[in-house]
Design a protein around this motif. Structure first.
Motif: not given
Length: 461
Positions: A280-299
Motif C-alpha cells: 500500500s505504501d508503494l501504491a500510494s507513490i505509483y498511483e500519483r501518476a496519471g491525467i486528470i479531467e479538466g487539466s491538459t497536463g500529465s504525470v
C-alpha cells in the motif's frame, strides 16, 4: 497562542516519545528546541491515544529528556512550490542545496498529495519519445503511465536514467510544456555529482527539478523524497498544465529505508523483513501518476529499482510489478556482452502502449512491427537453445538466418550509443531494415498491406 511541551518521555534511535499530548494528528510536523538554542524538525509517525512517537529529521544526538521544548505546528509536512523550481537542485525534503537561495513560493503543498478521483482519471494516450529504440518501439512510454525499470546491482541504470532525462521529449507542438522531475534516493556523493554534472553539461538542467538524497542523509528524508518529487510534479502538471516525467532512483533504497524505519518503531516485519504495508505504501507513490479531467497536463513515472541478486521475485520488484503498467528489465547477460542499454526484450512490456501508438500518434506500422520483432526475437532464443545442444553447424538454413538476425538485432537495434538520440521514424525504419534479413514468409505477424508498404523499401535500403 501555540502550546509548547517541555521534556521527553523516551529517546530511541532517531525517535522520541511524548506522553499526554492532546489533539494529536498523524504526520503532523514538530519543532524541537534544544538546550543550546538550536532547532530540529520532526514528524509524528505513530499515535497511540495521547502518546506520540516523533521521528527527528536531523537525529537525536544532544537531545535531552529534560530540557527539550517541543512545539506542534498543526499541519503535515509541506513543500514550497512555484514554477521557479525548474532548474533548481533540492535536498530530499525539498529545500534548495544549489546555493541560489530559497524558493519564493506561490503556494505550500502537502507532500502526501491528494488522492485522484478514479472517475476523473483520463485514460493515458500519446507517447513520450525517449530516443532509445528498444523502449520507443517495443515498450513505448505513454503519457500518464507508470513504467518501472528493473535493474541489478552494478548495472548501468544510472547511465540509462541520465540518457532518458536528457533525451525525453513530446511532440514539437507541445514541447515547451514538457519538463522532468528527477529524484535520487540513497546515492553516494560521486553518483549525485554525476547526475548533476550530466544534466548541466547537456543543457537540460533548466527544464529539470532535481531532488538529491545522499546515502548519509537521514532515512526519514529518504522516505519523503519521492513524495516531495511527486508533489512538485503534480503542481507543475495540474496547475501549470505541463507534461511531467518523474524519474526516481532507487526505489529499493526507499523500501530499505522504510524497513529500517518500521523496525525502529517496533512493528512486526513481513516478507523479507519489510513492513506488511509495503504494497500500500508503494501504491500510494505509483498511483500519483496519471491525467486528470479538466487539466491538459500529465504525470508520468519511471521508477528505477535494483533487484538484489537479480531476483525479480524480491518483494520490491514483485510488488512494483503488481501496481505498475509493465516493466523494462535490464539483463545481466546483455550487460556482460557490452550491450548498452542492456534491455532484455522478452520479459519487458508496456501494457498501455497499444492505445498510445499507431496512426495519429507514432506511425501506422508501429504495432505490427513491434509484434513481429518480439515474435522473431523469441524464435532466436529457441534457435540458440537448440544450437547449444546440437551445435551451430547442424542448424537448418532458416535457423542460421535467425541466429544472424538475433546478433544483428542486439548489436544495432537494442544497442545504441549514450549520445545516440533516435527519432521514432529512425527507430521504426531500423526495425524494418533488420526484419528484412528474414524471409518474407517468416513475417507472419504483419498484414500484407503493411509489408508491401514498408518492407520492400527497407530491404532495398
Amino acid at each position: 497562542m501555540s502550546v509548547q511541551f517541555v521534556g521527553l518521555k523516551e529517546i530511541n534511535g532517531s525517535i522520541v516519545v511524548l506522553d499526554d499530548i492532546p489533539d494529536l494528528k498523524f504526520e503532523e510536523m514538530v519543532e524541537l528546541k534544544l538546550d543550546n538554542g538550536t532547532t530540529r524538525t520532526g514528524r509524528v509517525v505513530q499515535v497511540e491515544g495521547r502518546r506520540a512517537a516523533i521521528q527527528v529529521f536531523e537525529g537525536t544526538r544532544d537531545l535531552g529528556l529534560v530540557g527539550t521544548v517541543t512545539k506542534f505546528t498543526g499541519h503535515p509536512m509541506q513543500i514550497p512550490l512555484s514554477k521557479e523550481i525548474l532548474g533548481r537542485v533540492l535536498n530530499g525534503s525539498g529545500r534548495p542545496i544549489d546555493g541560489l537561495g530559497d524558493v519564493y513560493p506561490e503556494k505550500y503543498v502537502d507532500v502526501n498529495g491528494k488522492p485522484m478521483n478514479p472517475v476523473r482519471r483520463v485514460y493515458p494516450r500519446n507517447y513520450i519519445n525517449t530516443g532509445i529504440s528498444a523502449i520507443d518501439c517495443l515498450m513505448t512510454l505513454i503519457r500518464g503511465q507508470k513504467l518501472p525499470i528493473f535493474s541489478g546491482s552494478g548495472m548501468q541504470h544510472n547511465k540509462l536514467a541520465v540518457q532518458i532525462v536528457r533525451q525525453a521529449k513530446i511532440s514539437e507542438q507541445e514541447g515547451s510544456n514538457f519538463c522532468v522531475v528527477f529524484a535520487a534516493m540513497g546515492v553516494k556523493n560521486d553518483v549525485a555529482e554525476y547526475f548533476r554534472a550530466s544534466f548541466a553539461q547537456s543543457g537540460v538542467m533548466d527544464n529539470v527539478v532535481m531532488l538529491l538524497n545522499l546515502s548519509n542523509d537521514p532515512i526519514i528524508e529518504r522516505i519523503l523524497t519521492p513524495k516531495c518529487a511527486l508533489s512538485a510534479a503534480e503542481y507543475l502538471a495540474f496547475e501549470h498544465n505541463m507534461h511531467v516525467l518523474v524519474v526516481m532512483t532507487d526505489m529499493t533504497s526507499y523500501a530499505e529505508a522504510l524497513r529500517e524505519f518500521s523496525s525502529s518503531k517496533g512493528e512486526i516485519p513481513g516478507r523479507g523483513g519489510f513492513p506488511g504495508y509495503l504494497y500500500s505504501d508503494l501504491a500510494s507513490i505509483y498511483e500519483r501518476a496519471g491525467i486528470i479531467e479538466g487539466s491538459t497536463g500529465s504525470v508520468t513515472q519511471i521508477p528505477i529499482l535494483t533487484m538484489p541478486n537479480d531476483d525479480i521475485t524480491h518483494p520490491v520488484p514483485d510488488l512494483t510489478g503488481y501496481i505498475t503498467e509493465g516493466q523494462i528489465v535490464l539483463g545481466r547477460p546483455l550487460d556482460q556482452m557490452g550491450v548498452y542499454p542492456p534491455i532484455s526484450i522478452l520479459p519487458s512490456l508496456s501494457r498501455l502502449m497499444k492505445d498510445g501508438i499507431g496512426e495519429g500518434y507514432t506511425r501506422e506500422d508501429h504495432s505490427a512491427l513491434a509484434n513481429q520483432l518480439f515474435a522473431s526475437y523469441a524464435k532466436v532464443q529457441e534457435v540458440r537453445s537448440l544450437a547449444s545442444v546440437i551445435g551451430e553447424e547442424e542448424l537448418s538454413p532458416i535457423d542460421k538466418k535467425y541466429m544472424a538476425f538475433g546478433s544483428y538485432f542486439e548489436d544495432h537495434f537494442i544497442a545504441q550509443g549514450f549520445n545516440d538520440d533516435r527519432s521514432i521514424e529512425q527507430t521504426l525504419n531500423l526495425g524494418w531494415e533488420i526484419l528484412a534479413m528474414l524471409p518474407r514468409e517468416e513475417l507472419d505477424r504483419v498484414d500484407k498491406e503493411i509489408l508491401d508498404k514498408y518492407l520492400p523499401i527497407k530491404a532495398e535500403a
